[in-house]
Enzyme design. Structure first.
Site, PDB file in Angstrom:
ATOM      1  N   MET A  90       5.662  51.364  66.783  1.00  0.00           N
ATOM      2  CA  MET A  90       4.823  51.365  66.542  1.00  0.00           C
ATOM      3  C   MET A  90       4.094  50.826  65.303  1.00  0.00           C
ATOM      4  O   MET A  90       4.656  51.310  63.753  1.00  0.00           O
ATOM      5  CB  MET A  90       3.635  53.310  65.489  1.00  0.00           C
ATOM      6  CG  MET A  90       2.375  53.238  65.591  1.00  0.00           C
ATOM      7  SD  MET A  90       1.073  52.029  67.037  1.00  0.00           S
ATOM      8  CE  MET A  90      -0.141  51.259  65.989  1.00  0.00           C
ATOM      9  N   GLU A  91       3.597  49.789  64.732  1.00  0.00           N
ATOM     10  CA  GLU A  91       3.411  48.904  64.013  1.00  0.00           C
ATOM     11  C   GLU A  91       2.563  49.203  62.598  1.00  0.00           C
ATOM     12  O   GLU A  91       1.833  48.643  61.677  1.00  0.00           O
ATOM     13  CB  GLU A  91       2.623  47.387  64.065  1.00  0.00           C
ATOM     14  CG  GLU A  91       1.424  47.826  64.430  1.00  0.00           C
ATOM     15  CD  GLU A  91       0.645  47.908  66.143  1.00  0.00           C
ATOM     16  OE1 GLU A  91       1.819  47.932  67.130  1.00  0.00           O
ATOM     17  OE2 GLU A  91       0.034  47.277  66.644  1.00  0.00           O
ATOM     18  N   GLU A 131       7.687  44.759  65.663  1.00  0.00           N
ATOM     19  CA  GLU A 131       6.720  45.254  64.876  1.00  0.00           C
ATOM     20  C   GLU A 131       6.157  44.691  63.336  1.00  0.00           C
ATOM     21  O   GLU A 131       5.334  44.823  63.012  1.00  0.00           O
ATOM     22  CB  GLU A 131       6.502  46.516  64.539  1.00  0.00           C
ATOM     23  CG  GLU A 131       7.744  47.665  66.145  1.00  0.00           C
ATOM     24  CD  GLU A 131       6.508  47.489  66.598  1.00  0.00           C
ATOM     25  OE1 GLU A 131       5.216  47.687  66.152  1.00  0.00           O
ATOM     26  OE2 GLU A 131       6.515  47.802  68.651  1.00  0.00           O
ATOM     27  N   HIS A 135       3.619  42.707  63.632  1.00  0.00           N
ATOM     28  CA  HIS A 135       2.143  42.730  64.117  1.00  0.00           C
ATOM     29  C   HIS A 135       1.512  42.604  62.335  1.00  0.00           C
ATOM     30  O   HIS A 135       0.658  43.091  62.657  1.00  0.00           O
ATOM     31  CB  HIS A 135       2.424  44.031  64.688  1.00  0.00           C
ATOM     32  CG  HIS A 135       2.384  44.054  66.009  1.00  0.00           C
ATOM     33  ND1 HIS A 135       1.390  43.729  66.676  1.00  0.00           N
ATOM     34  CD2 HIS A 135       2.482  44.971  66.857  1.00  0.00           C
ATOM     35  CE1 HIS A 135       1.124  43.825  67.915  1.00  0.00           C
ATOM     36  NE2 HIS A 135       2.146  44.042  67.385  1.00  0.00           N
TER      37      HIS A 135
HETATM   38  N1  PHE Z   1       1.339  48.992  69.329  1.00  0.00           N
HETATM   39  C1  PHE Z   1       2.510  49.367  69.835  1.00  0.00           C
HETATM   40  C2  PHE Z   1       3.289  47.703  69.728  1.00  0.00           C
HETATM   41  O1  PHE Z   1       3.283  47.483  70.311  1.00  0.00           O
HETATM   42  C3  PHE Z   1       3.029  50.213  70.874  1.00  0.00           C
HETATM   43  C4  PHE Z   1       2.345  51.349  71.202  1.00  0.00           C
HETATM   44  C5  PHE Z   1       0.611  51.898  71.107  1.00  0.00           C
HETATM   45  C6  PHE Z   1       3.687  52.535  70.628  1.00  0.00           C
HETATM   46  C7  PHE Z   1       0.330  53.051  71.536  1.00  0.00           C
HETATM   47  C8  PHE Z   1       2.862  53.836  70.702  1.00  0.00           C
HETATM   48  C9  PHE Z   1       0.941  54.285  70.935  1.00  0.00           C
HETATM   49  O2  PHE Z   1       4.257  47.284  68.733  1.00  0.00           O
HETATM   50 ZN    ZN Z   2       2.953  45.626  70.035  1.00  0.00          ZN
END
Ligand code: PHE
Ligand code: ZN
Length: 871
Positions: free
Chosen positions: A251-252, A286, A289
């Site tokens: 998670m970013e 990440e 992002h």
């Molecule tokens: N946004 C995260 C990613 O792709 C994925 C994610 C979504 C993680 C929901 C946790 C909960 O890098």
């Molecule tokens: Zn992502």
């Protein structure tokens, strides 16, 4: 032992989400219903007081109505929260002016201008097994807000277009929580009054070696983003955190990236080359992002691919630049075919930008991520690297600090290049994998070569009729010498278009196929060429052509595009496998054609080829890929045929494969460097073939490799090789592996997965036993994905005709749903393609879906997948 606190300021809001559902009926949310919020939040001050029983969260929100004098109520999302106090402009709100239900806090009679909202909530992170919101994992508190998790922490307008700035203060007992981390830059930290509590520290110190690869990857990613996109990191600190209990990969969170520990921790003894490569990609993902996701974010969750498709594309490009581009591409396309194509052809098919959802969590899919990345790749194919870069620059120039839509990205690409993209946006709105058919014709008199394209996008749920798509097709023409012919002009749409690369005739050109039927005619073609169509796989389509087997063998031997060289072999293998499947179904004896064996042999022995490429080229298409191509999927036949071919190749090429193993052993210590990686990839593939033989000498060889391995990549590959044939050797080596590595939980997950995937008949009983293994824990997603997820990959056992596999999964989904709906939902999706199988299996799978839907207190997550699967 004081209470420590830290305060930090996030320069970007956390990702958030909207939900208008009420308790009982799961409600569908539609993109077309998007409305701007009535109230904006300018700033939020958070204060967490962490406790062993409960945690208090103080929030102060600075609200400003979008329109002065707004009379609308303010509806805040909130789930599993206990409201302790509520103030508007410093005054306690009276009972008549607010209302709380299981999902919302609604405020009315609000001041007409700006106001502050102060809310105190109490939560129980220790009891939170859903792993969203604030939860405890291995003694550490952890938050997960995307997509709908923030509403489990405070009452809030939990949607991504609320662009508040935050400050965050965390207080906790120093002895219990010695490390406190928040987003953004650190403002202040210090100690508070003495605490009465005492407990031992739970924080483990990581062996520095296990994080060195992640650190290397992060530095490489930072440099790459500067070099390739001119994007620099913007804060004073950057944290990477590993947590063992995590639903997704990572998670970013701004400046505080959180990772599933399997995507951070690596040492040669506990991680394979594939893990090292995944870490490189995900650390990159990440980090990338920060610009594509955080600085520019999504207006609403329907736009998820705006950040995910783009960021996957960026991480794919990063990994390509760090390793081998064609091999990376081959891997990504295989993933697309094995997972995304089936999704796009089933009941859960949805466009890259979905039109509706019940639970957003269910739309973190291969379609949004992987097909979304293909869509971004098409812009680059059409615009070239420098045009794409111009588009990216304009995108950031226009939208830094904003929450935007896929149209905004499209417009930036178009405007920066003055490009004509005709109906390109259909890639965001039409689901289903387009079928592209090509018919060729050479005119020896006119010296012209014509390619006639026709396309068809299959119907998908809610989309019975489709329009033709804009498909970029990279193409080259090979002469009889095996070289690319120079391409100077093409006649298309009533016009003669010149093809050139800076005045030079091109060797590869990109055709823009936009109509249902369309012809391209090349001039000055001296002899009938062999076309290399869709070089580098420039569009996510299923390609059919009139290429003969001889043409395909020619491409396999000569194509200058390595991807298409591999692809030619795959097309041949897919044809061969489908033919053998039909022989198997008609009880005919299986015979492997000699030309195919020779083809594999010549690749295996071609020392001019990249070793990792050889490994990919001698690997057969996956079982899922073949099933996906059948009218009625037949797991028994597909499994039998693939095993037969593997065994047959192993027997016929035993000497060559044996030499490949011997010549590619690692002598020095493990390095995750390109040369060693290639060697291991080839050696392990060869060993896998040999392990399929019931041959004492080859089992000795595999056992020898297992015992002498100096790293997990080779050790585990030897274990996988030995796992193929049931018996004493297999049992002993599995037990030995567990005994040696039982303290490495990430490695034990691989051990679970290997056993779960086994096609030894009746293995469901063994998997049931493993549920009670001391190392298994239903609350840990990684373990569930390994054991239960792994089991779904066994064609023989998951699809067992007696229904035992379906029953096993059905029961587990119901159990899991009580613990963690997101994980349960991922598991239930294995049933979604039940209509692809024979009637008996259909009935068995359907019965499980019905049983699941009848379960008490079913989550919306599982409800959505199960009900759409039955529809
Ligand atoms: N946004 C995260 C990613 O792709 C994925 C994610 C979504 C993680 C929901 C946790 C909960 O890098
Ligand atoms: Zn992502």
């Amino acid at each position: 032992i004081g209470r420590r606190f830290i305060c930090s300021m996030a320069t970007e809001p956390l990702p958030k989400q909207v939900d208008e559902t009420n308790m009982d009926a799961p409600k569908e949310i539609f993109l077309k219903d998007y409305k701007e919020p009535d109230y904006f939040f300018e700033k939020v001050d958070l204060n967490f007081q962490l406790g062993e029983e409960t945690t208090l969260v103080f929030s102060k929100i600075f609200v400003s109505p979008r329109v002065e004098g707004c009379l609308a109520p303010l509806v805040l999302d909130g789930v599993d929260l206990k409201l302790i106090s509520l103030k508007v402009n410093g005054k306690e709100v009276k009972g008549d002016d607010f209302h709380v239900d299981s999902r919302h806090l609604t405020l009315s009679s609000l001041p007409s201008g700006k106001f502050t909202l102060e809310i105190v909530t109490e939560i129980c992170p220790q009891k939170n097994t859903s792993l969203e919101g604030l939860y405890k994992s291995s003694g550490n508190f952890c938050t997960q807000c995307e997509a709908e998790g923030f509403r489990k922490i405070i009452f809030y307008q939990d949607r991504p277009d609320i662009m508040a700035k935050y400050t965050c203060r965390i207080e906790g007992d120093k002895s219990l929580y010695p490390v406190l981390l928040s987003n953004g830059n650190l403002i202040e930290e210090g100690e508070l009054e003495e605490s009465k509590q005492y407990a031992e520290s739970l924080t483990q110190n990581l062996d520095p070696c296990t994080r060195s690869h992640a650190m290397y990857s992060l530095k490489a990613a930072m440099k790459w983003d500067e070099d390739v996109f001119g994007l620099e990191y913007d804060l004073d600190l950057f944290n990477v955190v590993a947590v063992p209990d995590f639903n997704m990969g990572a998670m970013e969170n701004k400046s505080l990236n959180i990772f599933n520990s399997k995507l951070v921790l690596a040492s040669p003894e506990t991680a394979t080359d594939a893990d090292y490569a995944a870490i490189l990609g995900v650390i990159g993902h990440e980090f990338f992002h920060n610009w594509t996701g955080n600085r520019v974010t999504c207006r609403d969750w329907f736009q998820l691919s705006l950040k995910e498709g783009l960021t996957v594309f960026r991480d794919q490009e990063f990994s390509s630049d760090m390793g081998s581009r064609p091999v990376k591409r081959i891997g990504d396309v295989s993933t697309l075919r094995s997972y995304q194509f089936p999704q796009d052809a089933g009941p859960m098919a949805h466009p890259v930008r979905p039109h509706s959802y019940i639970k957003m969590d269910n739309f973190y899919t291969v379609t949004v991520y992987e097909k979304g990345a293909e869509v971004v790749r098409m812009y680059k194919t059409l615009l070239g690297a420098s045009g794409f870069r111009k588009g990216m620059d304009l995108y950031f120039k226009r939208h830094d600090g904003q929450a935007v839509t896929c149209e905004d990205f499209f417009a930036a690409m178009r405007d920066a290049n003055g490009a004509d993209f005709s109906n390109f946006m259909l890639w965001y709105s039409q689901a289903g994998t387009p079928r592209l058919n090509v018919v060729s014709n050479y005119n020896a008199v006119a010296k012209t070569y014509s390619l006639k394209f026709s396309q068809e996008v299959p119907p998908t749920p809610g989309q019975p009729i489709k329009e033709p798509m804009f498909i970029p097709v990279a193409l080259g023409l090979l002469g009889s010498d095996g070289k690319d012919m120079p391409l100077s002009s093409v006649y298309h749409d009533g016009k003669l278009e010149s093809i050139s690369n800076n005045g030079q005739p091109a060797q590869t050109t990109v055709l823009r196929v936009t109509k249902k039927e369309e012809e391209f005619v090349f001039n000055d073609i001296p002899e009938r060429p062999v076309p290399s169509i869709l070089r580098g796989y420039t569009a996510p389509v299923r390609l059919d052509s009139d290429l003969t087997d001889a043409d395909l063998h020619f491409l396999l031997a000569n194509d200058s595009d390595e991807f298409n060289r591999w692809e030619a072999g795959q097309v041949l293998a897919r044809k061969l496998m489908l033919n053998l499947v039909s022989d198997y179904q008609q009880n005919k004896p299986l015979v492997l054609n000699q030309q195919f064996i020779n083809g594999v042999k010549s690749i295996l022995c071609d020392s001019s080829l990249d070793k990792e490429f050889i490994a990919k080229a001698i690997t057969l298409p996956g079982e899922g890929e073949i099933m996906d191509m059948m009218e009625v999927a037949d797991p028994d036949a597909v499994h039998a045929v693939r095993s037969f071919i593997r065994k047959q190749l192993a027997a016929e090429l035993k000497n060559e494969l044996h030499n490949t193993v011997k010549n590619n052993r690692t002598s020095e210590k493990y390095e995750f460097d390109h040369q060693n990686l290639l060697r291991r990839a080839l050696k392990n593939t060869a060993l896998g073939y040999l392990g399929s033989l019931e041959d004492a000498e080859m089992r000795e060889l595999a056992l020898h490799e297992y015992k002498t391995a100096t790293n997990l990549t080779e050790q585990f590959a030897a274990l996988v090789a030995l796992d193929q044939i049931p018996g004493k050797v297999r049992d002993e080596v599995l037990a030995d592996f567990y005994n040696k590595l039982q303290h490495e939980y990430l490695v034990i997950n691989k051990w679970f997965a290997l056993q779960a995937m086994s096609n030894v008949p009746g293995n469901v009983e063994n998997v049931r036993k493993l549920l009670d293994h001391p190392a298994f824990d239903m609350r840990n997603p990684n373990k569930v994905y390994s054991l239960i997820g792994g089991f779904r990959g066994s064609l023989v056992n998951f699809h067992a005709k007696d229904g035992s596999g379906y029953k096993f999964l059905g029961e587990l989904v119901v159990q899991l749903d009580k613990i963690n709906p997101q994980v349960a939902s991922r598991m239930v999706s294995a049933f979604s393609r039940w209509k692809r199988y024979d009637e008996m299996r259909q009935n068995l799978a359907k019965a499980q879906l019905e049983m699941i839907l009848a379960a008490n207190g079913l989550s919306e997550n599982v409800f959505e997948i199960a009900s759409k699967s039955l529809a």
